[in-house]
Design a protein around this motif. Structure first.
Motif, PDB file in Angstrom:
ATOM      1  N   ALA A 175      -4.501  -4.522   7.696  1.00  0.00           N
ATOM      2  CA  ALA A 175      -4.084  -4.423   6.290  1.00  0.00           C
ATOM      3  C   ALA A 175      -4.225  -5.764   5.567  1.00  0.00           C
ATOM      4  O   ALA A 175      -4.606  -5.807   4.391  1.00  0.00           O
ATOM      5  N   SER A 176      -3.933  -6.862   6.267  1.00  0.00           N
ATOM      6  CA  SER A 176      -4.034  -8.177   5.610  1.00  0.00           C
ATOM      7  C   SER A 176      -5.496  -8.540   5.379  1.00  0.00           C
ATOM      8  O   SER A 176      -5.863  -9.034   4.304  1.00  0.00           O
ATOM      9  N   ARG A 186     -12.491  -6.581  15.845  1.00  0.00           N
ATOM     10  CA  ARG A 186     -12.351  -6.128  17.229  1.00  0.00           C
ATOM     11  C   ARG A 186     -12.483  -4.608  17.295  1.00  0.00           C
ATOM     12  O   ARG A 186     -13.159  -4.072  18.150  1.00  0.00           O
ATOM     13  N   SER A 187     -11.804  -3.927  16.394  1.00  0.00           N
ATOM     14  CA  SER A 187     -12.012  -2.472  16.282  1.00  0.00           C
ATOM     15  C   SER A 187     -11.804  -2.085  14.815  1.00  0.00           C
ATOM     16  O   SER A 187     -10.960  -2.672  14.136  1.00  0.00           O
ATOM     17  N   THR A 211      -9.190  -7.306  10.970  1.00  0.00           N
ATOM     18  CA  THR A 211      -9.563  -6.385   9.890  1.00  0.00           C
ATOM     19  C   THR A 211      -8.481  -5.323   9.651  1.00  0.00           C
ATOM     20  O   THR A 211      -8.775  -4.170   9.393  1.00  0.00           O
ATOM     21  N   GLN A 246      -7.181  -6.788   2.464  1.00  0.00           N
ATOM     22  CA  GLN A 246      -6.915  -7.301   1.118  1.00  0.00           C
ATOM     23  C   GLN A 246      -7.566  -8.669   0.908  1.00  0.00           C
ATOM     24  O   GLN A 246      -8.130  -8.946  -0.142  1.00  0.00           O
ATOM     25  N   ASP A 262       0.820  -1.206   0.000  1.00  0.00           N
ATOM     26  CA  ASP A 262       0.000   0.000   0.000  1.00  0.00           C
ATOM     27  C   ASP A 262       0.859   1.264   0.000  1.00  0.00           C
ATOM     28  O   ASP A 262       0.371   2.353   0.213  1.00  0.00           O
ATOM     29  N   TRP A 322      -0.405  -2.047  16.741  1.00  0.00           N
ATOM     30  CA  TRP A 322       0.697  -2.998  16.950  1.00  0.00           C
ATOM     31  C   TRP A 322       2.026  -2.324  17.249  1.00  0.00           C
ATOM     32  O   TRP A 322       3.058  -2.972  17.305  1.00  0.00           O
ATOM     33  N   LYS A 326      -4.248   3.904  14.090  1.00  0.00           N
ATOM     34  CA  LYS A 326      -3.742   2.637  13.568  1.00  0.00           C
ATOM     35  C   LYS A 326      -3.234   2.962  12.176  1.00  0.00           C
ATOM     36  O   LYS A 326      -3.521   4.030  11.642  1.00  0.00           O
ATOM     37  N   ARG A 327      -2.562   1.998  11.563  1.00  0.00           N
ATOM     38  CA  ARG A 327      -2.091   2.251  10.197  1.00  0.00           C
ATOM     39  C   ARG A 327      -3.286   2.554   9.283  1.00  0.00           C
ATOM     40  O   ARG A 327      -4.268   1.819   9.266  1.00  0.00           O
TER      41      ARG A 327
HETATM   42  O1  N01 Z   1      -2.034  -7.001  11.106  1.00  0.00           O
HETATM   43  P1  N01 Z   1      -2.697  -5.889  12.075  1.00  0.00           P
HETATM   44  P2  N01 Z   1      -1.982  -7.044   9.534  1.00  0.00           P
HETATM   45  N1  N01 Z   1      -9.483 -11.245  18.281  1.00  0.00           N
HETATM   46  O2  N01 Z   1      -1.990  -6.064  13.373  1.00  0.00           O
HETATM   47  C1  N01 Z   1      -7.201  -8.161  14.944  1.00  0.00           C
HETATM   48  C2  N01 Z   1       1.773  -4.485   6.986  1.00  0.00           C
HETATM   49  N2  N01 Z   1       0.943  -4.942   5.884  1.00  0.00           N
HETATM   50  O3  N01 Z   1      -1.304  -8.311   9.146  1.00  0.00           O
HETATM   51  O4  N01 Z   1      -7.168  -3.667  15.539  1.00  0.00           O
HETATM   52  C3  N01 Z   1      -9.997 -10.463  17.332  1.00  0.00           C
HETATM   53  O5  N01 Z   1      -2.699  -4.554  11.471  1.00  0.00           O
HETATM   54  C4  N01 Z   1      -6.777  -6.758  15.201  1.00  0.00           C
HETATM   55  O6  N01 Z   1      -7.750  -6.066  15.942  1.00  0.00           O
HETATM   56  P3  N01 Z   1      -7.368  -4.642  16.668  1.00  0.00           P
HETATM   57  C5  N01 Z   1       1.293  -3.126   7.469  1.00  0.00           C
HETATM   58  O7  N01 Z   1       2.378  -2.427   7.994  1.00  0.00           O
HETATM   59  C6  N01 Z   1       0.866  -4.166   4.785  1.00  0.00           C
HETATM   60  O8  N01 Z   1      -3.280  -6.766   8.968  1.00  0.00           O
HETATM   61  O9  N01 Z   1      -6.124  -4.904  17.434  1.00  0.00           O
HETATM   62  N3  N01 Z   1      -9.273  -9.700  16.535  1.00  0.00           N
HETATM   63  C7  N01 Z   1      -6.623  -6.262  13.764  1.00  0.00           C
HETATM   64  O10 N01 Z   1      -7.866  -5.960  13.203  1.00  0.00           O
HETATM   65  C8  N01 Z   1       0.335  -3.513   8.540  1.00  0.00           C
HETATM   66  O11 N01 Z   1       0.031  -2.475   9.439  1.00  0.00           O
HETATM   67  C9  N01 Z   1       0.069  -4.543   3.757  1.00  0.00           C
HETATM   68  O12 N01 Z   1      -8.537  -4.333  17.505  1.00  0.00           O
HETATM   69  C10 N01 Z   1      -7.947  -9.735  16.691  1.00  0.00           C
HETATM   70  C11 N01 Z   1      -6.048  -7.485  13.061  1.00  0.00           C
HETATM   71  O13 N01 Z   1      -6.403  -8.600  13.848  1.00  0.00           O
HETATM   72  C12 N01 Z   1       1.031  -4.678   9.155  1.00  0.00           C
HETATM   73  O14 N01 Z   1       1.584  -5.375   8.057  1.00  0.00           O
HETATM   74  C13 N01 Z   1      -0.663  -5.707   3.813  1.00  0.00           C
HETATM   75  C14 N01 Z   1      -7.318 -10.532  17.652  1.00  0.00           C
HETATM   76  C15 N01 Z   1      -4.552  -7.435  12.956  1.00  0.00           C
HETATM   77  O15 N01 Z   1      -4.188  -6.349  12.182  1.00  0.00           O
HETATM   78  C16 N01 Z   1       0.170  -5.638   9.904  1.00  0.00           C
HETATM   79  O16 N01 Z   1      -1.044  -5.841   9.186  1.00  0.00           O
HETATM   80  C17 N01 Z   1      -0.565  -6.492   4.933  1.00  0.00           C
HETATM   81  C18 N01 Z   1      -8.162 -11.309  18.472  1.00  0.00           C
HETATM   82  N4  N01 Z   1      -7.660 -12.086  19.449  1.00  0.00           N
HETATM   83  C19 N01 Z   1       0.241  -6.105   5.961  1.00  0.00           C
HETATM   84  N5  N01 Z   1      -5.987 -10.340  17.565  1.00  0.00           N
HETATM   85  C20 N01 Z   1      -0.025  -3.634   2.603  1.00  0.00           C
HETATM   86  O17 N01 Z   1       0.921  -2.978   2.262  1.00  0.00           O
HETATM   87  C21 N01 Z   1      -5.775  -9.445  16.577  1.00  0.00           C
HETATM   88  N6  N01 Z   1      -6.963  -9.081  16.048  1.00  0.00           N
HETATM   89  C22 N01 Z   1      -1.293  -3.511   1.913  1.00  0.00           C
END
Ligand code: N01
Length: 665
Positions: free
Chosen positions: A326-327, A347-348, A324, A330, A198, A612, A447-448
């Motif tokens: 970044a992963s 969760r949020s 919900t 997508q 992104d 995070w 958050k991001r």
């Molecule tokens: O991980 P995240 P990610 N019960 O930690 C939820 C990079 N990245 O892999 O927000 C229920 O952001 C958690 O909830 P909350 C990028 O730097 C980039 O998506 O903590 N829910 C959240 O919604 C990114 O920031 C790209 O309330 C639970 C989600 O899981 C970083 O990687 C693509 C839970 C975790 O979101 C991480 O992204 C992918 C539970 N027990 C990644 N535990 C691109 O460039 C966690 N959650 C597009």
């Protein structure tokens, strides 16, 4: 890297002039601002710059309104200038004259940038095909000294490869130990549906290896991995990599070396001695598997997004996705049309913005220009550098006088909130059941910030349900949230990574027998300038504490800064014959106090936000608080006064060299 013929303006001019029709046709579809800058840099003529300036309102390519007639004149003038240079070859200026350069930058991004950017842009832009970050010795050590020295890099992702490229350039022997069977790190492992970047990828790439061929502005995983594979091959790094071998432990020795233990895929273990250990394992490397009661007893398949199992059929099945970020953003929209039902557990909510270029392909004209129009790619990268980070960093600071501190930080952040909310309303405003679930109550950027990957459109599908409730437990065939059962055949955990338990699970023991875990605990990593740690001599961390960019920018920029710093530390060590280079506690403390002070009023610390980056004490352990240009300054030079530089008492360098080259522990 120096004078790469692909970015050599003389080659580009010759090619463009020899293909004049193709040239004219291609630039009709290329971005006007970088074309204008190419013209100005080629000719030194700033008159068109002055004419265009009032029509450029920002750094993204859709933020200019230069009238068509003026655009036509710019394109024609550029063609003429190139043909003229080809006809009457002469020396090109190495870069624009100082005053012109600053003026060009200001016009290109649509605002006046602080003067400190001139230097960082010079380094980023590969001006005239020249890599300003090329390593150079002040006093090259003897070949025998270099040959007896060895650096071990842990990880062959973006960071490990960048480190390798510079070590190779300096002639310093190194080995990369990589747990996977291929290079790429997080971009190899993450292969969930629609995985991509992104950050605009013309900026999310090495400064020394621009890729004119990106097919999209925001590339998908396969293309990014292809780029990494290309770099590993081009820079001849592969022969230094030991694949399917994992560093499990490393212990610092009294003679200034590291005794490293590794485990191969077949389970065998090996010991090795090196002079310097560089970890390049990333922060988004170890999946966070939530401790949800019953998960292990779920009778269907379940996996983390970073361990996507493409053999598991999802077509027509009930899929539960937890998370919900970044992963999830997508994955969800990509699988929703295939599955029977997609139940998303949130969760949020995250804030997500629409980006006009997010789903767009780069036109063939723009790609031609990136490859063949002198300076075009450099100027395009520069505009992204500004647009994707520096332009709005200031908006993430908390204004203590702001009257609505719960929902926003300052007037500009409130404007973000209004615009983002209006966007969400435009998508799902008619669904009164959804609205309260998807509008975050915390300030934008806490958050991001995500790019909307058709998330809100997905939520409107009949087969998608958003459950904004606490996941209580998993049963054999269902996920239970707030007392209600949601049947599931497959569970996808989009739950992020173990970011704060940095360098885990490696057991790293420093000079006084103290492990990095003892020092950092599970969630409080700290380092000097993000890279070095007191008590851990000859040890460097890439993507270490407080180096993550959470507002924008490119992680690769940060990596290159760290690599530059490490190279200067190694230069000091090798030129002066030090056995051990260890950061002083006072320097480390001072730096961390400064970082914590800067973080104190940044959005991520906002009490209403979980992310995070933050540990349970509320400290932001991951993020760099400043601008990219500030981190460049922090890592630009290695100051020996901040370090204990020692020769160990038993410093028989020949004995150490024998030990290192034999690999003995
Ligand atoms: O991980 P995240 P990610 N019960 O930690 C939820 C990079 N990245 O892999 O927000 C229920 O952001 C958690 O909830 P909350 C990028 O730097 C980039 O998506 O903590 N829910 C959240 O919604 C990114 O920031 C790209 O309330 C639970 C989600 O899981 C970083 O990687 C693509 C839970 C975790 O979101 C991480 O992204 C992918 C539970 N027990 C990644 N535990 C691109 O460039 C966690 N959650 C597009």
């Amino acid at each position: 890297m120096q004078n790469d013929p692909r970015h050599d303006p003389y080659r580009q001019i010759a090619y463009a002039a020899a293909h004049a029709d193709e040239f004219s046709a291609a630039i009709a579809g290329a971005d006007i601002v970088p074309l204008l800058m190419s013209y100005v840099q080629l000719t030194g003529d700033t008159s068109l710059l002055d004419e265009a300036a009032p029509h450029i309102k920002g750094a993204w390519n859709y933020m200019q309104t230069i009238p068509t007639t003026l655009q036509n004149r710019i394109r024609a003038a550029l063609v003429q200038a190139v043909l003229d240079f080809a006809e009457r070859p002469r020396e090109l200026p190495a870069e624009p004259a100082a005053g012109d350069f600053k003026k060009m930058i200001d016009v290109a991004v649509g605002e006046t940038v602080p003067p400190e950017y001139v230097q960082v842009f010079r380094e980023e832009m590969l001006i005239a095909g020249r890599d300003a970050r090329t390593f150079s010795w002040r006093k090259r050590p003897a070949e025998t000294t270099l040959a007896a020295f060895k650096v071990m890099i842990v990880g062959a992702g973006f960071s490990g490869l960048a480190m390798a490229v510079r070590l190779q350039e300096a002639g310093i022997p190194y080995v990369i130990v990589e747990k996977n069977a291929e290079v790429g790190g997080t971009w190899l492992e993450n292969n969930y549906p629609d995985c991509g970047v992104d950050t605009p990828c013309h900026f999310f790439s090495y400064s020394f290896e621009p890729n004119p061929d990106w097919t999209r502005y925001f590339a998908k995983r396969d293309e990014i991995l292809g780029y990494i594979l290309h770099c590993a091959k081009k820079y001849d790094v592969r022969r230094h990599i030991r694949f399917q071998e994992e560093v499990t432990a490393a212990e610092y020795q009294a003679d200034g070396t590291w005794a490293v233990r590794t485990r191969r895929a077949d389970g065998t273990e090996a010991n090795e001695t090196v002079n310097v250990l560089v970890t390049a394992v990333g922060a988004l490397n170890r999946p966070a598997i939530p401790r949800i009661p019953g998960l292990k007893d779920f009778k269907g398949p379940w996996f983390h997004t970073a361990q996507w199992d493409s053999k598991v059929p999802i077509k027509g099945r009930n899929v539960a996705m937890i998370g919900t970020g970044a992963s999830g953003m997508q994955t969800g929209p990509a699988i929703a049309p295939q599955v029977g039902k997609l139940t998303i557990f949130q969760r949020s909510p995250h804030w997500a913005m629409k980006h006009p270029l997010y789903h767009q392909e780069v036109s063939t004209g723009a790609r031609w220009a990136m490859r063949n129009v002198p300076y075009y790619a450099s100027w395009y990268r520069l505009t992204l550098f500004w647009a994707a980070s520096e332009a709005f960093h200031w908006t993430l600071k908390i204004d203590p006088a702001w009257p609505h501190p719960k929902r926003s930080l300052n007037a500009m952040n409130e404007k973000w909130r209004e615009d983002l909310t209006a966007y969400i309303m435009s998508k799902v405003g008619h669904r009164k059941d959804l609205l309260p679930k998807v509008i975050p109550d915390y300030p934008p950027f806490g958050k991001r910030m995500l790019r909307d990957n058709n998330w809100y459109d997905m939520l409107l599908r009949d087969n998608v349900e958003l459950v904004a409730a606490h996941v209580e437990r998993v049963e054999a065939d269902a996920v239970v949230a707030d007392g209600k059962r949601y049947p599931a055949d497959v569970i996808v955990l989009a739950t992020g990574f173990q970011t704060k338990r940095m360098l885990s699970p490696m057991h790293i023991v420093g000079a006084a027998g103290r492990s990095i875990r003892e020092l950092w605990g599970d969630e409080d990593p700290r380092a000097h300038r993000g890279v070095t740690v007191p008590g851990f001599p000859n040890f460097y961390v890439i993507y270490g504490p407080n180096t993550n960019l959470a507002h924008g920018g490119s992680a690769i920029f940060q990596t290159e800064c760290q690599v530059n710093y490490i190279m200067k530390a190694l230069r000091e060590q090798l030129e002066s014959g030090w056995d051990a280079v260890e950061v002083r506690q006072e320097a480390f403390q001072q730096f961390n106090d400064r970082v914590d002070g800067m973080l104190a009023n940044m959005v991520w610390t906002h009490p209403g936000v979980t992310n995070w980056y933050k540990n349970s004490a509320g400290r932001i352990a991951l993020n760099w608080p400043g601008r990219l240009v500030d981190y460049r300054d922090v890592t630009a030079e290695f100051d020996p006064a901040e370090y204990h530089l020692t020769r160990t008492p038993q410093s028989d360098t020949r004995a150490v060299a024998r030990k290192v080259s034999s690999g003995a522990p």
